[in-house]
Design a protein around this motif. Structure first.
Motif, PDB file in Angstrom:
ATOM      1  N   ARG A  48     -11.806-119.713 -45.503  1.00 45.08           N
ATOM      2  CA  ARG A  48     -10.613-118.885 -45.357  1.00 45.08           C
ATOM      3  C   ARG A  48      -9.439-119.393 -46.204  1.00 45.08           C
ATOM      4  O   ARG A  48      -8.704-118.607 -46.764  1.00 45.08           O
ATOM      5  N   GLN A 105      -9.829-110.044 -46.412  1.00 49.64           N
ATOM      6  CA  GLN A 105     -10.226-110.463 -45.072  1.00 49.64           C
ATOM      7  C   GLN A 105     -10.062-111.965 -44.870  1.00 49.64           C
ATOM      8  O   GLN A 105      -9.615-112.401 -43.820  1.00 49.64           O
ATOM      9  N   HIS A 106     -10.390-112.764 -45.872  1.00 48.08           N
ATOM     10  CA  HIS A 106     -10.322-114.214 -45.720  1.00 48.08           C
ATOM     11  C   HIS A 106      -8.886-114.700 -45.583  1.00 48.08           C
ATOM     12  O   HIS A 106      -8.646-115.718 -44.952  1.00 48.08           O
ATOM     13  N   GLU A 109      -7.256-112.358 -42.336  1.00 46.75           N
ATOM     14  CA  GLU A 109      -8.058-112.595 -41.140  1.00 46.75           C
ATOM     15  C   GLU A 109      -8.249-111.352 -40.273  1.00 46.75           C
ATOM     16  O   GLU A 109      -8.140-111.407 -39.061  1.00 46.75           O
TER      17      GLU A 109
END
Length: 147
Positions: A48, A105-106, A109
């Motif tokens: 992430r 998305q990373h 989140e």
């Protein structure tokens, strides 16, 4: 310091094209060997927010913008074979950067919908984990283009 003239020619300093990659590889190797696993996982290898994973999205993003700048250069003949080749490189860089970041998305989140998770074998919001046509085929084209 790199001058504008050096960027416009092939006369880049040796420290940039030779020593910077060597130092980065050694730094990555040494941090993997000597940092405690939890620190390495948090700062370097974290999917992430780790430096290594983030670079997998940032480097193609930078190449995308460089390719766009080349496409807009006054000395490049529009719609020539070279122009199309650079356009393909730009689009590929954009795709690679977005895919590596899970299209945000990373970093932001957000979760993956159950419908998308059902077709994505890693449960992420990217295309390359949905089929070989969006994973292995673009990679093969890139490898052929690099050679």
């Amino acid at each position: 310091m790199i001058t504008k003239n050096q960027l416009m020619t092939d006369d880049l300093p040796v420290w940039l094209w030779l020593w910077t990659p060597i130092v980065l590889v050694l730094a990555l190797l040494l941090t993997g060997l000597f940092l405690p696993g939890d620190i390495y996982d948090k700062w370097i290898g974290n999917e992430r927010s780790g430096i290594l994973e983030t670079s997998h999205a940032v480097i193609p993003a930078v190449s995308f913008f460089i390719a766009l700048r080349i496409l807009a250069h006054k000395n490049l003949k529009n719609f020539s074979w070279l122009w199309f080749w650079i356009l393909i490189a730009a689009l590929g860089s954009f795709y690679m950067s977005g895919e590596e970041a899970g299209w945000g998305q990373h970093w932001f989140e957000w979760g993956t919908s159950s419908e998308w998770a059902a077709i994505n074998d890693q449960g992420e919001t990217n295309f390359h984990n949905t089929s070989s046509w969006l994973d292995q085929k673009p990679r093969t084209i890139l490898e052929i283009g690099v050679k």
